[in-house]
Design a protein around this motif. Structure first.
Motif, PDB file in Angstrom:
ATOM      1  N   ARG A 159      48.018  69.145  94.241  1.00  0.00           N
ATOM      2  CA  ARG A 159      47.646  70.045  95.270  1.00  0.00           C
ATOM      3  C   ARG A 159      48.119  71.411  94.844  1.00  0.00           C
ATOM      4  O   ARG A 159      47.968  72.501  95.621  1.00  0.00           O
ATOM      5  CB  ARG A 159      48.100  69.675  96.621  1.00  0.00           C
ATOM      6  N   ALA A 168      52.145  67.464 100.889  1.00  0.00           N
ATOM      7  CA  ALA A 168      52.133  67.347  99.600  1.00  0.00           C
ATOM      8  C   ALA A 168      53.457  67.482  98.836  1.00  0.00           C
ATOM      9  O   ALA A 168      54.135  67.000  98.201  1.00  0.00           O
ATOM     10  CB  ALA A 168      51.036  67.935  98.816  1.00  0.00           C
ATOM     11  N   GLY A 221      45.598  60.135  91.364  1.00  0.00           N
ATOM     12  CA  GLY A 221      46.065  61.301  91.231  1.00  0.00           C
ATOM     13  C   GLY A 221      45.392  62.190  90.061  1.00  0.00           C
ATOM     14  O   GLY A 221      45.120  63.223  90.183  1.00  0.00           O
ATOM     15  N   LEU A 281      50.174  62.686  92.198  1.00  0.00           N
ATOM     16  CA  LEU A 281      49.293  62.821  93.316  1.00  0.00           C
ATOM     17  C   LEU A 281      49.671  64.110  94.228  1.00  0.00           C
ATOM     18  O   LEU A 281      48.678  65.048  94.380  1.00  0.00           O
ATOM     19  CB  LEU A 281      49.152  61.426  94.212  1.00  0.00           C
ATOM     20  N   ALA A 282      50.970  64.016  94.471  1.00  0.00           N
ATOM     21  CA  ALA A 282      51.276  65.328  95.156  1.00  0.00           C
ATOM     22  C   ALA A 282      51.049  66.619  94.536  1.00  0.00           C
ATOM     23  O   ALA A 282      50.958  67.596  94.913  1.00  0.00           O
ATOM     24  CB  ALA A 282      52.714  65.103  95.655  1.00  0.00           C
ATOM     25  N   ASP A 303      48.929  65.808 104.947  1.00  0.00           N
ATOM     26  CA  ASP A 303      49.044  67.156 104.090  1.00  0.00           C
ATOM     27  C   ASP A 303      50.455  67.680 103.753  1.00  0.00           C
ATOM     28  O   ASP A 303      50.678  68.732 103.706  1.00  0.00           O
ATOM     29  CB  ASP A 303      48.278  68.076 104.839  1.00  0.00           C
ATOM     30  N   LEU A 317      55.977  65.059  99.696  1.00  0.00           N
ATOM     31  CA  LEU A 317      55.901  64.086  99.132  1.00  0.00           C
ATOM     32  C   LEU A 317      56.332  64.125  97.879  1.00  0.00           C
ATOM     33  O   LEU A 317      57.110  63.280  97.310  1.00  0.00           O
ATOM     34  CB  LEU A 317      54.275  63.666  99.142  1.00  0.00           C
ATOM     35  N   LEU A 329      52.923  58.616  92.847  1.00  0.00           N
ATOM     36  CA  LEU A 329      52.786  59.695  94.092  1.00  0.00           C
ATOM     37  C   LEU A 329      53.133  60.963  93.787  1.00  0.00           C
ATOM     38  O   LEU A 329      52.789  61.942  94.261  1.00  0.00           O
ATOM     39  CB  LEU A 329      53.809  58.986  94.925  1.00  0.00           C
ATOM     40  N   TRP A 332      50.938  61.983 102.460  1.00  0.00           N
ATOM     41  CA  TRP A 332      49.788  62.390 102.056  1.00  0.00           C
ATOM     42  C   TRP A 332      48.495  62.567 102.896  1.00  0.00           C
ATOM     43  O   TRP A 332      48.064  63.703 102.739  1.00  0.00           O
ATOM     44  CB  TRP A 332      49.132  61.326 100.936  1.00  0.00           C
TER      45      TRP A 332
END
Length: 916
Positions: free
Chosen positions: A499, A465, A532, A495-496, A463, A468, A492, A460
């Protein structure tokens, strides 16, 4: 050979008169000016650094300084703050009590917070008397002490605080880094390099020890010391102890340190060897344990070592009189025996109840691959120091991983902890490489999931994403992971996805992850899921939902309070944001300081406090640099460039643009790219290149819709204006539609609804709609946004021939811009008024001078007056309701603009000002 047997009282200062005079001049300067300074005494081992430091400290104490003197130890560099603590806790009036220092280390895990609190204690003491803090052998200082020494001297440069350090010459070593940091902070620094003593000085040493009638062969013999005073003194001590009647070198005298050691009884030499393994300072009982003999049986050996002037007793420990002595003893121990002794020392120290960090130096020297006890101690030590010194913690874990048996579950367990420590230390690439090496060994599925989860933070931050997301999905698809690991992987993944472009899918994934985390009660998964979902909501422009998520996150972990502050700012709820900032100030180390300053800067920017916002972002960048974790530096530079353009400082604006581009090259994610492209558009418009400005707005939209980027949303009116000036009606309409959709998602946010109406009025060239925008923005707390809307309305009304109302709107815009310090924006509006023939003589913008009292901003003047009254940075921060770091930034600017260097000078200057 004649000899007087006199004392060696001058032996370390012979030939050092010039160097001592330089240090004395610095002592006098600090006492006289009330400003700080730093001296570094450099040279090879035995050259006289310690003696010169001790003499300078003694003279400072006699001159009224409050002094603290400590020494770093080669074998005790793992314990955080152990090196500098000796300087802080010693002396007649210690700067902190042992209990106070322990309380700081126990209750707070933020390096920046710890250093600031220590600065406050030193600053308070310096208000009563000048302070000298000395540290010998800084090359062996622990990581937290080195960090503090890189920050404190410059931070305290306006107080009478003198730092004196000694160190060996090491290019790019700790001493050089500390001096460079001090010099960068405009602190006067002196480097005293000690070379070999002259022949005349060696002669004086000989006369001091043996008397003036010395045989020529003795002086020839001393040439072998190479001008090193310690070696010369050792040789002279041996000569003085020898039979003066002999006309040849005594058989029991061997020139040099090792020769002296051979004269000792075997049991004394063994005792010294055990002490040398333990370090320069060691406990008598610890040495006895390693000798495997009762302490009482070693008393004769101790007495002989002290009598031979090899050891001193400081009341708590035995101390080798010089580290060269310890090294000579240590070097005579066969390497294989050394390793065994270090392993035994580690075992004995832990068995005696000592902390793992005390045993670590011995483990690092004595452990062999496969030593699981050593691995366990390294893991415990890493866990103990991780909070304040993550770098050394990561190094300990890398060593533990090297020692771990190649086969078995322990290697993956240790590897997971290593990844987490490396990530915490900001060494993300190492974390990823370590994880991938472990994954290449095809671990069991449960372990596979744990390792991928542990790598989430590094991916993360880097950068990555998409990577991830891919890894999280692969681990979830593989199955076999424990429920809490599955929950973390799901969080996770969400959260990815925050983006990406499909935020609806991201939101669904985040809500599923949150339900799972709540059901199983895993705190880490809960934090990740809320984080997230907050990111997803902000990126989607759902400000109310974002606030709910970040408020819930902050309630679980107060470290995320800055995110809640920013969420309130997005809601135009500045009152709640300010309350949270006050709460954060009380919590101190529990909150991420740099991120808190980002939130404070956003708050001040929104309220049109350009000077305060600028100071906040400057301080934020400095703190991020100090901990080497750059998070918001690109965005900070984008905002600072816009502030500079609003003020009319084109040079500074250009510098910030270049810095933003440099950060973009390191982190070229879509959000960063969009922010820099927009800034380029603003600069192009300021340069009169409308075509380039429009091109850059289009480049923003290549990364995603303009309103997707939270930093740009309040500036969409500028993008619409550029598009219309470039004849790009459809682009302007698209931007307006985005602004209206954002307002629809946030109907309770006055800025969102008002800016949408403003964009619509610009596209339609409709004064009535622009009037509506001004009315809506009347409820907005953002003065610069209101000013821009009034300026747009004024221009539209002028074009419609409604001069009287136009002049009123333009005058309101001009005054609001000027009040916030946006002098260039105010000047633009004034030119419109002048072009229409309006009288602007009484309202011409008065620019601040560059130097002198009149150059100070309102905040700087407040800080200057408080400090002149005797306030410390902390007490001034409490009065102004800002962080001490921000006060320090303001104070730095004050001293630069006033061309002064101390608080005393500031107090005198303020006292000389006419009554307000």
């Amino acid at each position: 050979m004649a000899g007087s047997g006199g004392p060696l009282s001058h032996r370390g200062l012979r030939g050092r008169e010039a160097e001592l005079a330089r240090l004395q001049a610095l002592v006098t300067s600090v006492a006289g000016t009330g400003s700080g300074g730093l001296a570094l005494i450099q040279g090879e081992p035995g050259i006289g650094k310690t003696t010169l430091l001790a003499e300078a400290v003694s003279r400072a104490a006699a001159a009224g300084f409050s002094v603290g003197l400590g020494k770093a130890d080669e074998l005790h560099h793992i314990v955080p703050f152990s090196s500098l603590a000796a300087s802080i806790l010693q002396g007649d009036r210690p700067l902190l009590s042992g209990d106070d220092l322990a309380d700081l280390a126990r209750n707070h895990d933020q390096r920046i917070w710890l250093v600031e609190r220590l600065a406050e204690a030193i600053e308070a003491r310096a208000a009563d008397a000048p302070v000298l803090i000395g540290l010998d052998d800084v090359q062996w200082a622990d990581a937290l002490s080195r960090f503090a020494l890189q920050q404190l001297p410059a931070r305290l440069r306006t107080s009478p605080v003198l730092w004196m350090l000694t160190g060996r010459r090491e290019p790019a070593g700790p001493a050089e880094e500390i001096v460079a940091a001090a010099a960068a902070g405009d602190l006067p620094t002196v480097t005293v390099s000690l070379g070999p003593l002259s022949g005349a000085a060696i002669g004086q040493l000989t006369d001091d020890t043996l008397g003036p009638a010395v045989d020529p062969w003795v002086r020839d013999l001393l040439d072998g010391a190479g001008g090193n005073p310690f070696l010369a003194v050792e040789m002279l001590a041996g000569l003085r102890a020898a039979d003066a009647a002999q006309d040849v070198v005594p058989s029991r005298l061997v020139v040099g340190v090792r020769g002296r050691l051979r004269s000792l009884r075997p049991e004394t030499l063994c005792f010294l060897q055990m002490g040398a393994v333990l370090g320069r300072r060691f406990g008598f009982d610890d040495a006895a344990v390693l000798c495997d003999r009762p302490a009482a049986a070693l008393l004769p050996a101790l007495e002989e070592a002290v009598r031979a002037e090899l050891l001193d007793d400081d009341g708590d420990h035995l101390v080798f009189r010089h580290d060269l002595l310890r090294q000579a003893v240590y070097a005579d121990i066969p390497p294989s025996v050394r390793k065994a002794l270090h392993r035994e020392a580690a075992h004995r120290l832990v068995a005696a109840g000592r902390q793992p960090a005390d045993a670590v130096p011995h483990i690092l020297r004595g452990a062999v691959p496969g030593d699981e006890e050593a691995v366990a101690l390294l893991r415990r030590a890493a866990d103990d120091v991780l909070a304040v010194t993550p770098g050394p913690a990561a190094d300990l874990m890398l060593r533990a991983l090297e020692l771990t048996p190649a086969a078995g579950a322990l290697r993956f367990e240790v590897g997971e902890q290593t990844i987490l420590c490396l990530t915490r230390a900001g060494r993300d690439r190492e974390a990823l490489e370590t994880g991938d090496r472990l994954l290449a060994d095809r671990p069991p599925l449960e372990t596979f999931g744990r390792l991928q989860s542990a790598l989430g933070g590094a991916l993360w931050t880097m950068d990555l994403a998409d990577e991830l997301r891919r890894r999280a999905e692969a681990a979830l698809a593989a199955g076999g992971s424990a429920p809490e690991i599955c929950a973390r992987l799901a969080a996770l993944r969400a959260l990815a996805l925050s983006r990406g472009r499909d935020l609806a899918a991201a939101r669904e994934a985040g809500e599923t992850a949150l339900r799972t985390a709540t059901e199983i009660g895993d705190r880490e998964a809960h934090v990740l899921a809320l984080s997230g979902l907050g990111e997803i909501a902000l990126n989607a422009g759902d400000n109310t939902v974002a606030l709910e998520r970040f408020a819930a996150l902050s309630a679980i972990d107060s470290a995320f309070l800055p995110e809640e502050v920013v969420a309130h700012v997005h809601m135009d709820d500045f009152a709640s944001a300010e309350r949270l900032l006050l709460r954060a100030a009380d919590r101190g180390g529990a909150v991420r300081q740099a991120m808190l300053l980002w939130a404070q800067g956003q708050h001040d920017l929104g309220l049109g406090r350009l000077d305060d916002a600028e100071a906040g972002f400057v301080t934020m960048e400095r703190l991020e640099d100090e901990v080497r974790v750059p998070v918001q530096q690109l965005n900070g530079r984008v905002i600072r460039s816009r502030i500079a353009l609003l003020r009319g400082d084109r040079e500074a604006a250009g510098e910030h643009l270049l810095a933003a581009r440099e950060h973009l090259a390191v982190k070229p994610n879509p959000g960063n790219t969009a922010a820099v492209r927009f800034l380029e558009a603003v600069h192009a418009e300021a340069d009169g290149d409308v075509a380039l400005a429009v091109d850059r707005i289009r480049r923003v939209q290549e990364q995603g819709p303009f309103m997707r980027w939270r930093l740009l949303r309040d500036w969409v009116d500028a993008a619409v204006r550029m598009s219309l000036r470039g004849g790009e009606q459809r682009l302007a309409e698209d931007l307006t539609a985005q602004a209206e959709a954002h307002a629809g998602r946030n109907p309770s946010v006055p800025t969102a609804t008002g800016v949408a109406a403003q964009a619509r009025g610009l596209v339609r060239n409709d004064p009535a709609v622009l009037e509506q925008a001004v009315d809506l923005l009347g409820a907005s707390p953002r003065p610069l946004t209101r000013a821009a809307a009034h300026a747009d309305l004024g221009r539209a009304l002028l074009a419609a021939g409604r001069r009287r109302r136009a002049v009123a709107a333009l005058a309101q815009a001009r005054d609001a811009f000027a009040e916030s310090g946006a002098h260039a924006a105010a000047a633009q509006v004034r030119r419109v008024l002048e072009g229409d023939g309006a009288d602007t003589r009484r309202t011409a913008t008065v620019r601040r001078p560059v130097q002198g009292w009149g150059a100070l901003t309102a905040s700087e003047e407040k800080v200057a007056r408080l400090v002149a009254q005797g306030h410390t940075n902390r007490s001034a921060a409490d009065v102004l309701v800002v962080s001490p770091h921000t006060v320090n930034t303001h104070l730095t600017s004050v001293f630069r603009k006033l061309s002064i260097g101390s608080r005393v000078q500031l107090a005198n200057l303020v006292a000389s000002l006419p009554e307000a």
